[in-house]
Design an enzyme around this catalytic site. Structure first.
Site, PDB file in Angstrom:
ATOM      1  N   HIS A   1       0.802  -1.212   0.000  1.00 61.31           N
ATOM      2  CA  HIS A   1       0.000   0.000   0.000  1.00 61.31           C
ATOM      3  C   HIS A   1       0.838   1.266   0.000  1.00 61.31           C
ATOM      4  O   HIS A   1       0.528   2.204  -0.726  1.00 61.31           O
ATOM      5  CB  HIS A   1      -1.096   0.040   1.057  1.00 61.31           C
ATOM      6  CG  HIS A   1      -2.178   0.956   0.562  1.00 61.31           C
ATOM      7  ND1 HIS A   1      -2.995   0.620  -0.483  1.00 61.31           N
ATOM      8  CD2 HIS A   1      -2.495   2.232   0.855  1.00 61.31           C
ATOM      9  CE1 HIS A   1      -3.787   1.636  -0.788  1.00 61.31           C
ATOM     10  NE2 HIS A   1      -3.504   2.618  -0.001  1.00 61.31           N
TER      11      HIS A   1
ATOM     12  N   TYR B   1       1.699   5.502  -2.180  1.00 62.93           N
ATOM     13  CA  TYR B   1       2.004   6.859  -1.719  1.00 62.93           C
ATOM     14  C   TYR B   1       3.365   7.305  -2.215  1.00 62.93           C
ATOM     15  O   TYR B   1       3.601   8.503  -2.390  1.00 62.93           O
ATOM     16  CB  TYR B   1       1.855   6.950  -0.194  1.00 62.93           C
ATOM     17  CG  TYR B   1       0.411   6.729   0.152  1.00 62.93           C
ATOM     18  CD1 TYR B   1      -0.505   7.756  -0.046  1.00 62.93           C
ATOM     19  CD2 TYR B   1      -0.058   5.493   0.554  1.00 62.93           C
ATOM     20  CE1 TYR B   1      -1.848   7.559   0.178  1.00 62.93           C
ATOM     21  CE2 TYR B   1      -1.404   5.280   0.785  1.00 62.93           C
ATOM     22  CZ  TYR B   1      -2.303   6.320   0.597  1.00 62.93           C
ATOM     23  OH  TYR B   1      -3.621   6.109   0.802  1.00 62.93           O
TER      24      TYR B   1
ATOM     25  N   HIS C   1     -10.335   0.817  -9.578  1.00 67.78           N
ATOM     26  CA  HIS C   1      -9.912   1.748  -8.525  1.00 67.78           C
ATOM     27  C   HIS C   1      -8.450   2.164  -8.700  1.00 67.78           C
ATOM     28  O   HIS C   1      -8.128   3.341  -8.735  1.00 67.78           O
ATOM     29  CB  HIS C   1     -10.113   1.113  -7.152  1.00 67.78           C
ATOM     30  CG  HIS C   1      -9.406   1.836  -6.050  1.00 67.78           C
ATOM     31  ND1 HIS C   1      -9.852   3.027  -5.552  1.00 67.78           N
ATOM     32  CD2 HIS C   1      -8.263   1.558  -5.378  1.00 67.78           C
ATOM     33  CE1 HIS C   1      -9.022   3.452  -4.614  1.00 67.78           C
ATOM     34  NE2 HIS C   1      -8.045   2.583  -4.483  1.00 67.78           N
ATOM     35  N   PHE C   2      -7.553   1.169  -8.826  1.00 66.68           N
ATOM     36  CA  PHE C   2      -6.147   1.597  -8.821  1.00 66.68           C
ATOM     37  C   PHE C   2      -5.720   2.200 -10.147  1.00 66.68           C
ATOM     38  O   PHE C   2      -4.762   2.966 -10.190  1.00 66.68           O
ATOM     39  CB  PHE C   2      -5.191   0.517  -8.293  1.00 66.68           C
ATOM     40  CG  PHE C   2      -5.048  -0.736  -9.087  1.00 66.68           C
ATOM     41  CD1 PHE C   2      -4.383  -0.741 -10.297  1.00 66.68           C
ATOM     42  CD2 PHE C   2      -5.542  -1.935  -8.606  1.00 66.68           C
ATOM     43  CE1 PHE C   2      -4.218  -1.907 -11.015  1.00 66.68           C
ATOM     44  CE2 PHE C   2      -5.389  -3.107  -9.317  1.00 66.68           C
ATOM     45  CZ  PHE C   2      -4.723  -3.096 -10.528  1.00 66.68           C
ATOM     46  N   HIS C   3      -6.457   1.905 -11.215  1.00 69.03           N
ATOM     47  CA  HIS C   3      -6.148   2.609 -12.463  1.00 69.03           C
ATOM     48  C   HIS C   3      -6.602   4.067 -12.373  1.00 69.03           C
ATOM     49  O   HIS C   3      -5.933   4.959 -12.879  1.00 69.03           O
ATOM     50  CB  HIS C   3      -6.791   1.913 -13.657  1.00 69.03           C
ATOM     51  CG  HIS C   3      -5.968   0.759 -14.161  1.00 69.03           C
ATOM     52  ND1 HIS C   3      -6.035  -0.489 -13.615  1.00 69.03           N
ATOM     53  CD2 HIS C   3      -5.022   0.676 -15.139  1.00 69.03           C
ATOM     54  CE1 HIS C   3      -5.186  -1.291 -14.240  1.00 69.03           C
ATOM     55  NE2 HIS C   3      -4.548  -0.611 -15.164  1.00 69.03           N
TER      56      HIS C   3
ATOM     57  N   ARG D   1     -11.447 -10.211 -11.415  1.00 65.55           N
ATOM     58  CA  ARG D   1     -10.286  -9.673 -12.123  1.00 65.55           C
ATOM     59  C   ARG D   1      -9.359 -10.822 -12.507  1.00 65.55           C
ATOM     60  O   ARG D   1      -9.590 -11.964 -12.137  1.00 65.55           O
ATOM     61  CB  ARG D   1      -9.571  -8.635 -11.265  1.00 65.55           C
ATOM     62  CG  ARG D   1      -9.124  -9.131  -9.919  1.00 65.55           C
ATOM     63  CD  ARG D   1      -8.662  -7.994  -9.027  1.00 65.55           C
ATOM     64  NE  ARG D   1      -7.340  -7.551  -9.394  1.00 65.55           N
ATOM     65  CZ  ARG D   1      -6.426  -7.107  -8.518  1.00 65.55           C
ATOM     66  NH1 ARG D   1      -6.701  -7.078  -7.230  1.00 65.55           N
ATOM     67  NH2 ARG D   1      -5.248  -6.711  -8.918  1.00 65.55           N
ATOM     68  N   ARG D   2      -8.322 -10.498 -13.277  1.00 72.14           N
ATOM     69  CA  ARG D   2      -7.290 -11.457 -13.703  1.00 72.14           C
ATOM     70  C   ARG D   2      -7.852 -12.598 -14.540  1.00 72.14           C
ATOM     71  O   ARG D   2      -7.513 -13.753 -14.334  1.00 72.14           O
ATOM     72  CB  ARG D   2      -6.547 -12.046 -12.511  1.00 72.14           C
ATOM     73  CG  ARG D   2      -6.002 -11.032 -11.550  1.00 72.14           C
ATOM     74  CD  ARG D   2      -5.142 -11.687 -10.504  1.00 72.14           C
ATOM     75  NE  ARG D   2      -4.925 -10.785  -9.412  1.00 72.14           N
ATOM     76  CZ  ARG D   2      -5.568 -10.843  -8.237  1.00 72.14           C
ATOM     77  NH1 ARG D   2      -6.449 -11.806  -8.021  1.00 72.14           N
ATOM     78  NH2 ARG D   2      -5.323  -9.984  -7.304  1.00 72.14           N
TER      79      ARG D   2
END
Lengths: 271, 540
Positions: free
Chosen positions: B215, B219, B366-368, B429-430
């Site tokens: 995580h 950042y 989300h992470f894209h 996913r995947r």
């Protein structure tokens, strides 16, 4: 100012930074390890320490629980990619002698004239696992079980290495090559069926899965049906049972017919 | 002009070149598993591509951008010669060597384990060694950032460290510590198995080590973006930073609370106690704080610019902003994507809500949106802003730059919003392909098609970005002057030692890591019977 002035209680930033962090940690720890465990009415804890250990994930042995009885034996073979790696010439030679008793069904060159599996050039780990399972009773067959039951560990390893050493020959009754059916190329994503080749050699090989090209159609069909009904259950984690159960009878026939029609030289050389 | 232009340009060019390749792979992946593509007859190719895409976008690209930008900051903000240039080139060389070493086994299909490694899947050992080299290369940068700041401090005792450098070094320390988790996983768990010394692996422990990295790495990716928010945008649009202290507090908070929260990635994993999951969940909520502080401070900073330009009224000033300035545009797009992505993140960090979206396409969306959207669009902005100072040539085509930023924003929204939606509907996913012919998921075909179209918009925008930079290498020469950072409304004359140094906050970061990770790691490391046989990829 130096770091000596930083790490001192006289520094308000130090007091506030460390104090707040510690306070948040303590409050969340009390919440996570004491309040929330007791907030679950369906779990009973003997005392606070019991709740803390549970929330911390301390492994616990519960003496009163016994493993469920298995009506049939399960496979106990542990396979890794190092199982049977790099056999010696002597081991292969011993395997060749032992294999004479197999030849009546599996053929003198490892190619069956009946509907028994062809073993020539099969992955060693596959033969090793199946022989162990026949011996332990995890897999049963009226003909095969009596042969396997008296084999020693050494003999099983030698036989596996011998058959893996043999060249891959065409099937005894070759049939014209059939086009690939969808179930073989793509599997069926919504039913949890991976493409056959993802484990069985043409795309990738997962340890313990045989390559299938040129095997007897009747044999493969019978095995898929046995997996589907649960009659055969020596697959690890029900991998093949889950797949076979989700296959339609037509797909089972198409997959068996397709693989039976393939020459063995299309097996991807991954070994 | 910056003195080490070649060094910085080398980092940026390598970053953007590998970004272009990985972006192309990404667009292909979107296409091939959408209803407009035909199913792959070899799904392994999909995972090969996915591994390359993730490895480049997760480890190589953002690290190179942070490093290149970091060197530029060290030189321009501190106004001193960069010490350790030879070491910096060594670090760069290690990253090049590591990337090549990692990419060969991926291309050969010997390391299709995805960039998150997923033990007990085990790929070729050179893949992992390559990743280790990339990390080691970046650690050289961490050391150089620290060293250069130390030298500056000696020459300027007690003076406030320029904000850009303070934040840059905070980011480098965060990276140094967060990368330790993945390094431990690779060195203690995965590489011995991949090298054939062991054939079982404690997959649970390996996953905990990875969550240590997984995580806070976000950042670290975010740091250049936040540095750009505070120190580039206000200057570029003619404003002032509303509060220098608020900026420092935000970066400090990232340092402290970005680290001990990674287990919200393992909510569905059985090897972590629920109490630790709760603590990590709470600390994840805290990490919203520095982002909220930043949004407030930057909005205030932007308002200053607008009012200086004659903007009036409660919201009327928004119209007075220089909307034709690419920096303004990039900031606005970044904030919108950060807002949506952050809101989605609050769902991911909630133990119960996570259960409904865990391992679905929601997470990928989300992470894209956060990384590819809010973060990367500011990487573009950083490159555009620095380019004239690196090349000595002007980026003339502002209209093209604006189009590129618009396309990236639109592409990212079109890609990720349907992605979130099908995730809520339960799409995992995947997966290399889906059977959209089946009535159970046929209604999702439209959303996935939109998503794939978004992927191609992103590809177009990404390639435009590279073309703009390449054309910038041949534009007419200009004197761009010294590279400057935004100044605050009240430029600090003195700063309390706690807001001018990192020691206290690094100490808290390490302490929280010990409290939040110590027991779960020790518990698994000391328990027997927690290992499982390794599953080797591409080998019998």
């Amino acid at each position: 100012m130096s770091t000596r002035d930083l790490f001192t209680l006289r520094n308000s930033h130090f007091r506030i930074g460390v104090g707040l962090t510690a306070a948040i940690l303590i409050v969340t720890a009390i919440g996570g390890f004491i309040v929330l465990p007791f907030a679950q009415p369906w779990v009973q804890f003997a005392n606070v320490w019991d709740a803390i250990c549970s929330a911390a994930g301390v492994p616990q042995r519960v003496a009163s629980v016994t493993a469920p009885e298995q009506s049939k034996r399960l496979s106990e073979v542990v396979l890794t990619s190092n199982t049977l790696a790099r056999p010696s010439q002597e081991a292969i030679g011993r395997g060749a002698t032992l294999a004479q008793r197999c030849a009546i069904c599996h053929g003198p060159t490892g190619i069956s004239r009946a509907d028994s599996p062809n073993l020539a050039g099969q992955y060693a780990a596959v033969i090793y696992k199946q022989l162990h399972d026949f011996r332990s009773g995890a897999r049963t067959n009226a003909v095969m079980s009596p042969f396997a039951v008296n084999l020693t560990d050494q003999e099983i390893a030698d036989l596996s290495n011998y058959y893996a050493y043999l060249p891959r020959l065409p099937a005894y009754h070759p049939t014209p090559q059939l086009p690939k059916p969808n179930i073989v190329i793509y599997g069926a994503p919504l039913r949890g069926i991976a493409p056959c080749g993802a484990c069985h050699g043409s795309l990738d090989n997962k340890t313990g899965s045989p390559w299938l090209e040129g095997q007897s159609e009747a044999y493969m069909k019978a095995q898929l049906q046995a997996f589907a009904t649960g009659e055969r259950r020596n697959d690890i984690s029900q991998q093949m049972r889950n797949i076979a159960r989700a296959m339609t009878p037509q797909e089972i026939e198409a997959a068996a017919a397709y693989y039976a029609s393939q020459p063995p030289d299309v097996v991807k050389a991954v070994d | 002009m910056l003195a080490n232009r070649k060094l910085i340009l080398a980092h940026f060019w390598l970053a953007f070149a590998v970004f272009g390749v990985a972006l192309t792979l990404g667009a292909w992946q979107m296409f091939i598993r959408s209803p407009i593509g035909t199913w792959l007859s070899d799904p392994e190719l999909y995972y090969r591509s996915l591994t390359a895409h993730g490895t480049v976008m997760g480890y190589v690209f953002p690290t190179l951008v942070a490093m290149g930008f970091g060197y530029a900051i060290a030189e321009s903000a501190l106004e001193q010669r960069l010490v350790g240039v030879r070491w910096a080139w060594t670090g760069f060389g290690l990253i090049v060597a590591g990337s090549i070493m990692a990419v060969i086994p991926i291309a050969l299909g010997r390391a299709s384990v995805l960039y998150t490694f997923y033990p007990p899947l085990i790929g070729n050992v050179f893949y992992y060694l390559g990743v280790v080299l990339v990390v080691v290369g970046s650690w050289i940068w961490v050391a150089l950032m620290s060293l250069n700041l130390r030298i500056w401090r000696k020459a300027h005792p007690g003076a406030p460290v320029p904000l850009a450098m303070f934040a840059n070094v905070a980011g480098s320390y965060l990276w140094a510590w967060t990368a330790v988790g993945a390094a431990l996983e690779l060195l203690l768990q995965i590489i011995p198995v991949a090298a054939g010394l062991k054939n079982t692996i404690d997959a649970g422990l390996a996953r905990i080590f990875f969550s240590w990295t997984l995580h806070a790495i976000v950042y670290f990716w975010l740091m250049p973006t936040y540095i750009a928010y505070y120190t580039i945008v206000p200057r570029a649009i003619g404003g002032r930073v509303y509060s220098d202290s608020m900026a420092r507090i935000s970066f400090i908070l990232f340092l402290v609370v970005a680290m001990p929260i990674g287990m919200h990635h393992t909510f569905a994993d059985p090897m972590v106690g629920a109490g630790f999951k709760f603590i990590h969940s709470t600390f994840t909520a805290l990490v919203a704080l520095p982002t909220l502080l930043t949004v407030f401070t930057i909005c205030a900073s932007v308002e200053i610019a607008a009012r200086l330009r004659g903007g009036r009224g409660m919201f009327g000033w928004i119209r007075a902003l220089p909307w034709d300035n690419p920096m303004m545009l990039a900031l606005a797009f970044s904030f919108v994507m950060l807002g949506f992505g952050g809101a989605g993140g609050l769902i991911n960090m909630s133990y119960q809500l996570d259960a409904s979206i865990h391992n679905t396409q929601w997470i990928t969306g989300h992470f894209h949106l956060i990384f590819g959207g809010a973060i990367v669009i500011m990487y573009f902005a950083i490159a555009y802003d620095l380019w004239p100072h690196l090349t000595g040539r002007e980026l003339i085509d502002v209209r093209l730059i604006r189009t590129q930023l618009w396309l990236w924003f639109i592409g990212m929204i079109v890609t990720t919003f349907p992605w979130h939606w099908v995730g809520i509907l339960g799409m995992p996913r995947r997966m290399a392909y889906f059977d959209f012919g089946d009535p159970a998921i046929a209604p999702q075909a439209l959303s996935v098609t939109f998503s794939a179209i978004g992927g191609f918009i992103l590809l177009t925008s990404g390639l435009m970005f590279i073309v703009i930079l390449a054309r910038g290498m041949r534009a007419p020469q200009v004197d761009a002057g010294p590279y400057r950072f935004a100044i605050a409304v009240h430029q600090p004359k003195t700063v309390p030692v706690a807001l001018n140094t990192h020691a206290l906050w690094v100490a808290l970061m390490i302490a929280l890591t010990l409290t939040n990770y110590g027991y779960p790691i020790l518990n698994l490391a000391l328990s027997s019977g927690t290992s499982v046989p390794a599953v080797y990829v591409g080998a019998q």
